[in-house]
Write a protein that holds these residues in place. Structure first.
Motif, PDB file in Angstrom:
ATOM      1  N   ILE A 201       0.873  -1.177   0.000  1.00  0.00           N
ATOM      2  CA  ILE A 201       0.000   0.000   0.000  1.00  0.00           C
ATOM      3  C   ILE A 201       0.905   1.220   0.000  1.00  0.00           C
ATOM      4  O   ILE A 201       1.622   1.477   0.971  1.00  0.00           O
ATOM      5  CB  ILE A 201      -0.941   0.011   1.224  1.00  0.00           C
ATOM      6  N   ASN A 202       0.911   1.919  -1.125  1.00  0.00           N
ATOM      7  CA  ASN A 202       1.805   3.071  -1.299  1.00  0.00           C
ATOM      8  C   ASN A 202       3.245   2.696  -0.988  1.00  0.00           C
ATOM      9  O   ASN A 202       3.977   3.455  -0.352  1.00  0.00           O
ATOM     10  CB  ASN A 202       1.347   4.252  -0.437  1.00  0.00           C
ATOM     11  N   GLY A 203       3.643   1.499  -1.399  1.00  0.00           N
ATOM     12  CA  GLY A 203       5.011   1.050  -1.215  1.00  0.00           C
ATOM     13  C   GLY A 203       5.311   0.393   0.123  1.00  0.00           C
ATOM     14  O   GLY A 203       6.397  -0.112   0.345  1.00  0.00           O
ATOM     15  N   VAL A 204       4.346   0.398   1.024  1.00  0.00           N
ATOM     16  CA  VAL A 204       4.533  -0.215   2.345  1.00  0.00           C
ATOM     17  C   VAL A 204       4.013  -1.648   2.291  1.00  0.00           C
ATOM     18  O   VAL A 204       2.850  -1.880   1.953  1.00  0.00           O
ATOM     19  CB  VAL A 204       3.793   0.575   3.444  1.00  0.00           C
ATOM     20  N   LEU A 205       4.882  -2.612   2.597  1.00  0.00           N
ATOM     21  CA  LEU A 205       4.479  -4.017   2.585  1.00  0.00           C
ATOM     22  C   LEU A 205       3.742  -4.371   3.870  1.00  0.00           C
ATOM     23  O   LEU A 205       4.048  -3.849   4.943  1.00  0.00           O
ATOM     24  CB  LEU A 205       5.704  -4.919   2.418  1.00  0.00           C
ATOM     25  N   LEU A 206       2.772  -5.257   3.749  1.00  0.00           N
ATOM     26  CA  LEU A 206       1.944  -5.671   4.881  1.00  0.00           C
ATOM     27  C   LEU A 206       2.511  -6.924   5.534  1.00  0.00           C
ATOM     28  O   LEU A 206       3.070  -7.780   4.860  1.00  0.00           O
ATOM     29  CB  LEU A 206       0.525  -5.968   4.401  1.00  0.00           C
ATOM     30  N   ALA A 207       2.340  -7.021   6.835  1.00  0.00           N
ATOM     31  CA  ALA A 207       2.746  -8.215   7.579  1.00  0.00           C
ATOM     32  C   ALA A 207       1.638  -8.535   8.572  1.00  0.00           C
ATOM     33  O   ALA A 207       0.980  -7.644   9.097  1.00  0.00           O
ATOM     34  CB  ALA A 207       4.061  -7.970   8.307  1.00  0.00           C
ATOM     35  N   GLY A 208       1.428  -9.799   8.813  1.00  0.00           N
ATOM     36  CA  GLY A 208       0.391 -10.215   9.760  1.00  0.00           C
ATOM     37  C   GLY A 208       0.967 -11.178  10.779  1.00  0.00           C
ATOM     38  O   GLY A 208       1.913 -11.910  10.504  1.00  0.00           O
ATOM     39  N   ALA A 209       0.390 -11.143  11.960  1.00  0.00           N
ATOM     40  CA  ALA A 209       0.796 -12.065  13.021  1.00  0.00           C
ATOM     41  C   ALA A 209      -0.457 -12.521  13.749  1.00  0.00           C
ATOM     42  O   ALA A 209      -1.403 -11.758  13.900  1.00  0.00           O
ATOM     43  CB  ALA A 209       1.750 -11.382  13.996  1.00  0.00           C
ATOM     44  N   GLY A 210      -0.473 -13.744  14.173  1.00  0.00           N
ATOM     45  CA  GLY A 210      -1.616 -14.264  14.917  1.00  0.00           C
ATOM     46  C   GLY A 210      -1.171 -14.819  16.251  1.00  0.00           C
ATOM     47  O   GLY A 210      -0.031 -15.244  16.410  1.00  0.00           O
ATOM     48  N   LYS A 211      -2.059 -14.762  17.187  1.00  0.00           N
ATOM     49  CA  LYS A 211      -1.800 -15.339  18.506  1.00  0.00           C
ATOM     50  C   LYS A 211      -2.892 -16.354  18.780  1.00  0.00           C
ATOM     51  O   LYS A 211      -4.055 -16.124  18.461  1.00  0.00           O
ATOM     52  CB  LYS A 211      -1.828 -14.261  19.591  1.00  0.00           C
ATOM     53  N   GLY A 212      -2.543 -17.476  19.379  1.00  0.00           N
ATOM     54  CA  GLY A 212      -3.512 -18.520  19.696  1.00  0.00           C
ATOM     55  C   GLY A 212      -4.347 -18.141  20.891  1.00  0.00           C
ATOM     56  O   GLY A 212      -4.017 -18.451  22.015  1.00  0.00           O
ATOM     57  N   ARG A 213      -5.435 -17.428  20.643  1.00  0.00           N
ATOM     58  CA  ARG A 213      -6.241 -16.878  21.721  1.00  0.00           C
ATOM     59  C   ARG A 213      -7.207 -17.900  22.327  1.00  0.00           C
ATOM     60  O   ARG A 213      -7.262 -18.069  23.514  1.00  0.00           O
ATOM     61  CB  ARG A 213      -7.049 -15.697  21.218  1.00  0.00           C
ATOM     62  N   GLN A 214      -8.035 -18.469  21.499  1.00  0.00           N
ATOM     63  CA  GLN A 214      -9.053 -19.427  21.916  1.00  0.00           C
ATOM     64  C   GLN A 214      -9.947 -18.879  23.024  1.00  0.00           C
ATOM     65  O   GLN A 214     -10.197 -19.519  24.030  1.00  0.00           O
ATOM     66  CB  GLN A 214      -8.411 -20.745  22.314  1.00  0.00           C
ATOM     67  N   PHE A 215     -10.413 -17.650  22.842  1.00  0.00           N
ATOM     68  CA  PHE A 215     -11.375 -17.003  23.738  1.00  0.00           C
ATOM     69  C   PHE A 215     -10.894 -16.926  25.180  1.00  0.00           C
ATOM     70  O   PHE A 215     -11.638 -17.193  26.107  1.00  0.00           O
ATOM     71  CB  PHE A 215     -12.746 -17.694  23.658  1.00  0.00           C
ATOM     72  N   GLN A 216      -9.658 -16.535  25.364  1.00  0.00           N
ATOM     73  CA  GLN A 216      -9.092 -16.314  26.690  1.00  0.00           C
ATOM     74  C   GLN A 216      -8.844 -14.807  26.836  1.00  0.00           C
ATOM     75  O   GLN A 216      -7.786 -14.314  26.459  1.00  0.00           O
ATOM     76  CB  GLN A 216      -7.793 -17.098  26.872  1.00  0.00           C
ATOM     77  N   PRO A 217      -9.824 -14.048  27.371  1.00  0.00           N
ATOM     78  CA  PRO A 217      -9.688 -12.597  27.428  1.00  0.00           C
ATOM     79  C   PRO A 217      -8.394 -12.106  28.078  1.00  0.00           C
ATOM     80  O   PRO A 217      -7.786 -11.149  27.618  1.00  0.00           O
ATOM     81  CB  PRO A 217     -10.916 -12.159  28.220  1.00  0.00           C
ATOM     82  N   ARG A 218      -7.951 -12.750  29.133  1.00  0.00           N
ATOM     83  CA  ARG A 218      -6.721 -12.309  29.800  1.00  0.00           C
ATOM     84  C   ARG A 218      -5.519 -12.466  28.865  1.00  0.00           C
ATOM     85  O   ARG A 218      -4.649 -11.594  28.808  1.00  0.00           O
ATOM     86  CB  ARG A 218      -6.500 -13.090  31.097  1.00  0.00           C
ATOM     87  N   ASP A 219      -5.467 -13.561  28.123  1.00  0.00           N
ATOM     88  CA  ASP A 219      -4.380 -13.753  27.154  1.00  0.00           C
ATOM     89  C   ASP A 219      -4.416 -12.673  26.074  1.00  0.00           C
ATOM     90  O   ASP A 219      -3.381 -12.157  25.667  1.00  0.00           O
ATOM     91  CB  ASP A 219      -4.458 -15.131  26.507  1.00  0.00           C
ATOM     92  N   ASP A 220      -5.632 -12.349  25.606  1.00  0.00           N
ATOM     93  CA  ASP A 220      -5.773 -11.305  24.590  1.00  0.00           C
ATOM     94  C   ASP A 220      -5.255  -9.980  25.125  1.00  0.00           C
ATOM     95  O   ASP A 220      -4.560  -9.241  24.425  1.00  0.00           O
ATOM     96  CB  ASP A 220      -7.233 -11.146  24.174  1.00  0.00           C
ATOM     97  N   GLN A 221      -5.582  -9.683  26.361  1.00  0.00           N
ATOM     98  CA  GLN A 221      -5.141  -8.432  26.968  1.00  0.00           C
ATOM     99  C   GLN A 221      -3.606  -8.378  27.028  1.00  0.00           C
ATOM    100  O   GLN A 221      -3.002  -7.360  26.707  1.00  0.00           O
ATOM    101  CB  GLN A 221      -5.728  -8.277  28.359  1.00  0.00           C
ATOM    102  N   ILE A 222      -2.983  -9.467  27.386  1.00  0.00           N
ATOM    103  CA  ILE A 222      -1.521  -9.532  27.442  1.00  0.00           C
ATOM    104  C   ILE A 222      -0.925  -9.310  26.051  1.00  0.00           C
ATOM    105  O   ILE A 222       0.030  -8.536  25.892  1.00  0.00           O
ATOM    106  CB  ILE A 222      -1.056 -10.872  28.046  1.00  0.00           C
ATOM    107  N   HIS A 223      -1.487  -9.957  25.024  1.00  0.00           N
ATOM    108  CA  HIS A 223      -0.975  -9.807  23.653  1.00  0.00           C
ATOM    109  C   HIS A 223      -1.125  -8.363  23.170  1.00  0.00           C
ATOM    110  O   HIS A 223      -0.180  -7.782  22.640  1.00  0.00           O
ATOM    111  CB  HIS A 223      -1.702 -10.735  22.689  1.00  0.00           C
ATOM    112  N   VAL A 224      -2.308  -7.788  23.360  1.00  0.00           N
ATOM    113  CA  VAL A 224      -2.552  -6.423  22.877  1.00  0.00           C
ATOM    114  C   VAL A 224      -1.688  -5.426  23.639  1.00  0.00           C
ATOM    115  O   VAL A 224      -1.101  -4.515  23.040  1.00  0.00           O
ATOM    116  CB  VAL A 224      -4.045  -6.068  22.949  1.00  0.00           C
ATOM    117  N   ASP A 225      -1.571  -5.580  24.939  1.00  0.00           N
ATOM    118  CA  ASP A 225      -0.701  -4.684  25.706  1.00  0.00           C
ATOM    119  C   ASP A 225       0.740  -4.773  25.209  1.00  0.00           C
ATOM    120  O   ASP A 225       1.436  -3.767  25.113  1.00  0.00           O
ATOM    121  CB  ASP A 225      -0.771  -4.994  27.202  1.00  0.00           C
TER     122      ASP A 225
END
Length: 104
Positions: A14-38
């Motif tokens: 996008i306008n010369g910027v390459l995209l990258a994606g990453a996933g975390k194995g959440r499996q509906f664990q809100p506390r884990d999601d909070q740790i990843h996002v933080d």
């Protein structure tokens, strides 16, 4: 996501910027999601992310909005996060009326 990013990157990103994606194995664990996002917020290396489920969204929405980190197309049924004044950096995929199937 990987296929879409690969396609876009093969066409210059996008306008010369390459995209990258990453996933975390959440499996509906809100506390884990909070740790990843933080961690993403602290690293400054993530420009946007996605979330699935009202519980995980509740765990991350406040910090994510304070950090102005876009959450794109969250899939949740909680109407609270559709309040643009309170959660300006959160966009939900389903409108409230989408939870009901239209009559045929």
């Amino acid at each position: 996501m990987k296929d879409r990013f690969a396609y876009q990157n093969a066409h210059g990103g996008i306008n010369g910027v390459l995209l990258a994606g990453a996933g975390k194995g959440r499996q509906f664990q809100p506390r884990d999601d909070q740790i990843h996002v933080d961690g993403w917020i602290q690293s400054g290396s993530v420009q946007a992310f996605d979330e699935f489920g009202s519980g995980p969204l509740a765990a991350v929405a406040e910090d994510q909005n304070l950090a102005c980190l876009p959450l794109l197309l969250a899939s949740a049924t909680a109407n609270e996060y559709r309040n643009i004044a309170k959660y300006p950096w959160t966009t939900e995929f389903l409108r409230p009326t989408m939870s009901k199937r239209p009559q045929r």
